[in-house]
Each structure stands twice: as C-alpha cells, then as structure tokens.
Design a protein around this motif. Structure first.
Motif, PDB file in Angstrom:
ATOM      1  N   LEU A  82     -13.769 -13.596   8.671  1.00 37.57           N
ATOM      2  CA  LEU A  82     -14.636 -12.553   8.187  1.00 37.57           C
ATOM      3  C   LEU A  82     -14.072 -11.102   8.345  1.00 37.57           C
ATOM      4  N   ARG A  83     -13.405 -11.059   9.675  1.00 37.46           N
ATOM      5  CA  ARG A  83     -12.673  -9.785  10.071  1.00 37.46           C
ATOM      6  C   ARG A  83     -11.467  -9.350   9.189  1.00 37.46           C
ATOM      7  N   THR A  84     -10.887 -10.372   8.843  1.00 33.91           N
ATOM      8  CA  THR A  84      -9.943 -10.137   7.715  1.00 33.91           C
ATOM      9  C   THR A  84     -10.462  -9.500   6.334  1.00 33.91           C
ATOM     10  N   LEU A  85     -11.217 -10.287   5.993  1.00 33.81           N
ATOM     11  CA  LEU A  85     -12.297 -10.137   4.758  1.00 33.81           C
ATOM     12  C   LEU A  85     -12.606  -8.649   4.877  1.00 33.81           C
ATOM     13  N   ARG A  86     -13.453  -8.118   5.977  1.00 33.53           N
ATOM     14  CA  ARG A  86     -13.981  -6.852   5.890  1.00 33.53           C
ATOM     15  C   ARG A  86     -13.044  -5.755   6.040  1.00 33.53           C
ATOM     16  N   ARG A  87     -11.751  -6.202   6.562  1.00 31.89           N
ATOM     17  CA  ARG A  87     -10.744  -5.188   6.517  1.00 31.89           C
ATOM     18  C   ARG A  87     -10.222  -4.947   5.077  1.00 31.89           C
ATOM     19  N   HIS A  88      -9.921  -6.197   4.550  1.00 32.11           N
ATOM     20  CA  HIS A  88      -9.848  -6.080   3.059  1.00 32.11           C
ATOM     21  C   HIS A  88     -10.607  -5.317   2.124  1.00 32.11           C
ATOM     22  N   ARG A  89     -11.829  -5.508   2.343  1.00 33.18           N
ATOM     23  CA  ARG A  89     -12.726  -4.835   1.258  1.00 33.18           C
ATOM     24  C   ARG A  89     -13.015  -3.468   1.617  1.00 33.18           C
ATOM     25  N   VAL A  90     -13.123  -3.129   2.971  1.00 30.59           N
ATOM     26  CA  VAL A  90     -13.151  -1.859   3.378  1.00 30.59           C
ATOM     27  C   VAL A  90     -12.017  -0.817   2.630  1.00 30.59           C
ATOM     28  N   ILE A  91     -10.819  -1.542   3.242  1.00 31.00           N
ATOM     29  CA  ILE A  91      -9.590  -1.047   2.559  1.00 31.00           C
ATOM     30  C   ILE A  91      -9.650  -0.532   1.042  1.00 31.00           C
ATOM     31  N   VAL A 106      -6.018  -1.607  -6.195  1.00 33.04           N
ATOM     32  CA  VAL A 106      -6.452  -1.742  -4.912  1.00 33.04           C
ATOM     33  C   VAL A 106      -6.234  -3.000  -4.151  1.00 33.04           C
ATOM     34  N   HIS A 107      -6.519  -4.112  -4.825  1.00 40.26           N
ATOM     35  CA  HIS A 107      -6.433  -5.658  -4.304  1.00 40.26           C
ATOM     36  C   HIS A 107      -4.997  -5.630  -3.573  1.00 40.26           C
ATOM     37  N   HIS A 108      -4.157  -5.479  -4.524  1.00 45.06           N
ATOM     38  CA  HIS A 108      -2.521  -5.748  -4.156  1.00 45.06           C
ATOM     39  C   HIS A 108      -2.344  -4.995  -3.012  1.00 45.06           C
ATOM     40  N   GLU A 109      -2.519  -3.532  -2.900  1.00 53.12           N
ATOM     41  CA  GLU A 109      -2.552  -2.827  -1.754  1.00 53.12           C
ATOM     42  C   GLU A 109      -3.146  -3.273  -0.461  1.00 53.12           C
ATOM     43  N   ALA A 110      -4.146  -3.607  -0.690  1.00 53.64           N
ATOM     44  CA  ALA A 110      -5.108  -4.084   0.551  1.00 53.64           C
ATOM     45  C   ALA A 110      -4.709  -5.283   1.177  1.00 53.64           C
ATOM     46  N   GLU A 111      -4.127  -6.298   0.061  1.00 53.78           N
ATOM     47  CA  GLU A 111      -3.437  -7.489   0.839  1.00 53.78           C
ATOM     48  C   GLU A 111      -2.528  -7.326   1.788  1.00 53.78           C
ATOM     49  N   ARG A 112      -1.838  -6.188   1.768  1.00 58.14           N
ATOM     50  CA  ARG A 112      -0.755  -5.716   2.622  1.00 58.14           C
ATOM     51  C   ARG A 112      -1.267  -5.143   3.941  1.00 58.14           C
ATOM     52  N   LEU A 113      -2.144  -4.212   3.520  1.00 56.36           N
ATOM     53  CA  LEU A 113      -2.836  -3.408   4.756  1.00 56.36           C
ATOM     54  C   LEU A 113      -3.711  -3.975   5.611  1.00 56.36           C
ATOM     55  N   GLU A 114      -4.209  -4.873   4.967  1.00 56.12           N
ATOM     56  CA  GLU A 114      -5.300  -5.825   5.917  1.00 56.12           C
ATOM     57  C   GLU A 114      -4.742  -6.397   7.033  1.00 56.12           C
ATOM     58  N   HIS A 115      -3.432  -6.713   6.937  1.00 54.87           N
ATOM     59  CA  HIS A 115      -2.892  -7.375   8.278  1.00 54.87           C
ATOM     60  C   HIS A 115      -2.388  -6.238   9.403  1.00 54.87           C
ATOM     61  N   ALA A 116      -2.332  -4.987   8.935  1.00 57.59           N
ATOM     62  CA  ALA A 116      -1.646  -3.983   9.776  1.00 57.59           C
ATOM     63  C   ALA A 116      -2.847  -2.914  10.284  1.00 57.59           C
ATOM     64  N   ALA A 117      -3.960  -2.879   9.632  1.00 65.50           N
ATOM     65  CA  ALA A 117      -4.764  -1.847   9.922  1.00 65.50           C
ATOM     66  C   ALA A 117      -5.367  -2.207  11.423  1.00 65.50           C
TER      67      ALA A 117
ATOM     68  N   LEU B 113       1.336   0.438  10.038  1.00 60.35           N
ATOM     69  CA  LEU B 113       0.867   0.703   8.755  1.00 60.35           C
ATOM     70  C   LEU B 113       2.341   1.064   7.928  1.00 60.35           C
ATOM     71  N   GLU B 114       3.148   1.664   8.493  1.00 57.41           N
ATOM     72  CA  GLU B 114       4.494   2.204   7.708  1.00 57.41           C
ATOM     73  C   GLU B 114       5.065   0.915   7.111  1.00 57.41           C
ATOM     74  N   HIS B 115       5.016  -0.125   7.766  1.00 58.99           N
ATOM     75  CA  HIS B 115       5.612  -1.336   7.131  1.00 58.99           C
ATOM     76  C   HIS B 115       5.176  -1.930   5.918  1.00 58.99           C
ATOM     77  N   ALA B 116       3.668  -1.653   5.775  1.00 56.88           N
ATOM     78  CA  ALA B 116       2.737  -2.121   4.630  1.00 56.88           C
ATOM     79  C   ALA B 116       2.363  -1.309   3.656  1.00 56.88           C
ATOM     80  N   ALA B 117       2.227  -0.087   3.786  1.00 53.48           N
ATOM     81  CA  ALA B 117       1.942   0.884   2.790  1.00 53.48           C
ATOM     82  C   ALA B 117       3.029   1.247   1.646  1.00 53.48           C
ATOM     83  N   SER B 118       2.521   1.122   0.507  1.00 52.22           N
ATOM     84  CA  SER B 118       3.404   1.386  -0.705  1.00 52.22           C
ATOM     85  C   SER B 118       3.731   2.756  -0.874  1.00 52.22           C
ATOM     86  N   ASP B 119       4.920   3.062  -1.358  1.00 49.48           N
ATOM     87  CA  ASP B 119       5.211   4.330  -1.741  1.00 49.48           C
ATOM     88  C   ASP B 119       4.008   5.203  -2.582  1.00 49.48           C
ATOM     89  N   GLU B 120       3.531   4.397  -3.378  1.00 45.59           N
ATOM     90  CA  GLU B 120       2.248   5.089  -4.028  1.00 45.59           C
ATOM     91  C   GLU B 120       1.313   5.521  -3.113  1.00 45.59           C
TER      92      GLU B 120
END
Lengths: 236, 236
Positions: A82-91, A106-117, B113-120
DNA sequence: CCAGAAAGTTAGGTCATACTAACTTATTTT
DNA sequence: AAAATAAGTTAGTATGACCTAACTTTCTGG
C-alpha cells in the motif's frame, strides 16, 4: 508448514521487490492468494524467477508462502504494497494536476518514480494538489496510515442493459486505450447508460452525455462503474 | 593502446553507471582525467570496484581508459554526465521552488530521482518554474542540448582580505553545513567582504550584510565567490 | 636510480535478479 | 484412478555491482 520465515523488520525494499508486492496485492485484491504464474505474467518474467523472489520476500516476512500453493501478503507485506501504491497514485495525480502531464503517460512515469520518491516528497505532492483521494484514472489513493477504499465495482461489460452508472475508474496501463477512452469521453465522473448488448460477446451500445457509441466487451471490462438508480438489476 | 572499446550506441544507463559518470565529470571538471581512487572515494566504494565498472563503461564508449592511468569522459560520456547533472539540478530547483522542499534536503532526494525521471518530466519541471539557470545552491543547470556554464570561481577561502564578492554557489551535499550557512546567511546572491584572515589556516572574518562573522577555512572552501571591484587582488 | 609508498589491477567471492531446461506436484479429464 | 495437462519448483547459468586479499605498476624521495 513454512510461511513467513525470518521476519527481519523494516529493511528498505528494492524496486523489483516493490513490484512483486504490488502485483500480489493487485491479484489478491489486497488479501487473497496469488498464483506464481499470474505474478509472473503481470511482471512479464518467467515463472521460475518468481519462485526465487517469493522465497526471499517470505524470508523477510512480507509473504506467507507454501510451496506449490501460491502466496498471500502478510500484514507487513500488505503495508509495503500500500505504501508503494500510494506513491504511485499520488505521483500520477501530481504529474497530471501540477505538471500537466498527459493522461496516458502518467502511469509509465510513476512506475519508475514510485521506487525513488521519499515519503516526504509524496506527502508534499499530495498536500500541494489538495490531498487527492483518487488518481487520474479514478483509482483510490491509500492514506499515509495504510487504508484504502476497497469497494468493488461492476465493469461496464457487466452493467445491465437499461442501467445507468457513473464511470469511477478506468484501467491505467495501456496508453493507447486511455487515449481512445478519452476520445470517446469515457472518463471518471461521466454518466453512462447501457442501451444494448449484442450476444456472443458482441458490441455494447451506450450513451455518454448526448453521444451514443458502441464498444467491444474487452474494452468495457476496463471501465468500472458505480451504478445509479436502476431498472434492470444484475446482468442483462 | 586501449581506450573506448566497443562503442555500442545509446543503451540506457544504470543508476550506478550514471553516478560514476557524474563523479568523473565532477573530478575532471568536465574534461580532465579522473583517478581510480578519487572516483572510489566520491562514490564511497572500494577502488577495486571502480576498476571493474570503469572497464564496463569504457566498453560502452563512455570513457577513455588506459590501465593504470585513470579515465576521461568521451564525448558521449560527457553528454551522459551532463544529462544526469541537468536532471539532478532541475529536480533540486523544482523541489525547492515548487514544493517548498527544504534547502538542505533537496540534494539527497534529487540523487535518487535523477535516475528515474524521464527527460520529458525534467523539461516540464524546468518549464513550470521558469527555466531556471542555477539550482538552489547556485550550481549552473546544463541545457537540454548539453552545454553548461563552466566558469570557475574563487572560493571564499581564497578571496583576498579587503575584497568583496557575491556568493554564487555553495557545496550542496552536506545538509548540516547547508543549515549552518543559511543560519549565517551565507547564501547565493549575498555580498560578502573579507575583513581579515588569521594565519596558519585560522578563522576568516567577513561581513555579510550588516553582520560580521567568522568562519573556518574548510567551510569557506565550500563557498564560491564572484569577486566584485577589488582592492586587494589574488590571495591576501 | 632504486626502494618503499601509493595507486591501480586481478582473482575470487557474494548477492539480487533474471534466464532455460528438467523435474515434481497438483489438477483435470476421461 | 491412471494418464494427460497445468502449475510450480529446483538446478544450473548469467550479469551487474559490489567486496577483500593479493599482486603489479607507477611515482617519489633519498
């Protein structure tokens, strides 16, 4: 016999581990069991790879695992998911609302950011856009303390002929499908009425606003509906 | 003899690889050579580990490498490093300006974040806060097409007694130091004048606004200055 | 200019995550 | 209930990124 093995507390999870937990959560709707093959399919990896990872996650106390019988999330696994899901959806919500990020990406971008934010960042994002309760596709955002709205909805494919409902959620993964839905203006919040359904999985005719249109059942299965006062009930 | 080996084009880089390139860029100020030991120190890993990674990066055409003689970035390595640097600094600026993220913590968050964020995403962030030219610590942000302001500045530790200058940049990694500098109001944009410097690496007295204060030379070394019309020159 | 120190490398090991191929367990079908 | 099929696991391999220990190369200072 076996189950959660060592129970080591709160190490930080790797990105793959978070993805497994999310997948298992999604399959089991939060509490049900998940089959090895289904996990593998969702993550697009070989079933054999799942066996190994599932063992590691069980060793960390995140999964209850019985060989040959799939897995379930433990309480701590559920919290992590749920922590990851929250990150994903907030992002997703933040990208969409604060940065004008297009709906279908947004989904694609969030898939990567959710692990780093960090949690702090995610909380700031949520605060900045007014603590949203759903993401741009209508999926509910878990709260900081790990509760979610788990209401289950009918899909548009199941809605009875003659019934009306409000679109609450669409599946978020396929950009192309999202663009198409937007084009048809099948979006969260919109009211739809099912006019007819052709037999043998045929097209479903419906009205959205003043438009009348027709979609296939597999598309309709990706649209979740909150039924409105009804004169049809169940399936048509 | 050897150098860049295979030159395979533009695969996506892993997070560690990006960190190596950033470190090598920082050490060589963009073009100079970087020593194995210094890379290891910056990344807090063993020198032996650097040998291995450096070989892999050379194989990808990102580094020019001669055994026992350190590495240099190739043109493509430099581009990759600047891409990461741009991400990092845009993210820092965005976190600070758009989300009120505290000064002393943006670096840490941006590192992930720098490793996860897209250029866009990074471009949208930059646009949203008005295409900033420097990050919150005063470091210049590379442009999309890979150019940076590489002006070198004196550090506050080198500024002559009697000279004045404007703080252009402070080192961004140590949150504690950043909090202290903020407390002293030694911030990018502030005008400082060196009043005195005690011998044997003693404290430096300076005025910032209407305050007079005294700092040690190793702190002063982390503050970069653009000198103003001067009556002292060189070193005091 | 050579010995010792410093810098850098190889060798060999670990861990996480994936893979394929071969095997085992569970389920379904007749 | 045995055979066929599906589901799941182990065995063995690979890769990236790290480690320590031991070795080699380069630099430096008397």
């Amino acid at each position: 016999m076996s189950a959660a093995r060592e129970e080591t507390g709160t190490e930080t999870l790797t990105a793959p581990a978070e993805d497994y937990l999310k997948a298992i959560y999604a399959i089991g709707k939060g509490s049900g069991p998940a089959a090895t093959n289904e996990i593998a399919q969702r993550l697009a990896i070989a079933p054999a790879s799942v066996s190994g990872m599932v063992r590691r996650l069980a060793d960390q106390g995140l999964l209850a695992y019985e060989r040959y019988h799939g897995v379930k999330l433990t309480e701590s696994g559920r919290r992590a998911a749920l922590r990851t899901l929250r990150r994903h959806r907030v992002i997703e919500a933040y990208l969409s609302q604060a940065l004008g990020y297009p709906w279908d990406r947004v989904h694609h971008e969030a898939e990567r950011l959710e692990h780093a934010a960090s949690d702090e960042l995610v909380d700031r994002m949520a605060a900045t856009i007014g603590e949203p309760e759903v993401d741009p596709h209508g999926a509910p955002i878990p709260t900081r303390d790990g509760s979610v709205d788990e209401t289950e909805y009918l899909s548009l494919a199941q809605l009875a002929v003659g019934s009306a409902g409000v679109v609450v959620r669409v599946s978020d993964e396929d950009p192309e499908m999202l663009r198409y839905l937007a084009e048809l203006s099948i979006l969260p919040g919109k009211k739809v009425t099912v006019k007819s359904r052709a037999p043998y999985d045929g097209p479903i005719t419906l009205s959205v606003g003043r438009q009348e249109l027709s979609i296939g059942p597999s598309l309709a299965a990706n649209v979740l509906i909150a039924p409105l006062a009804d004169r049809g009930g169940g399936r048509g």
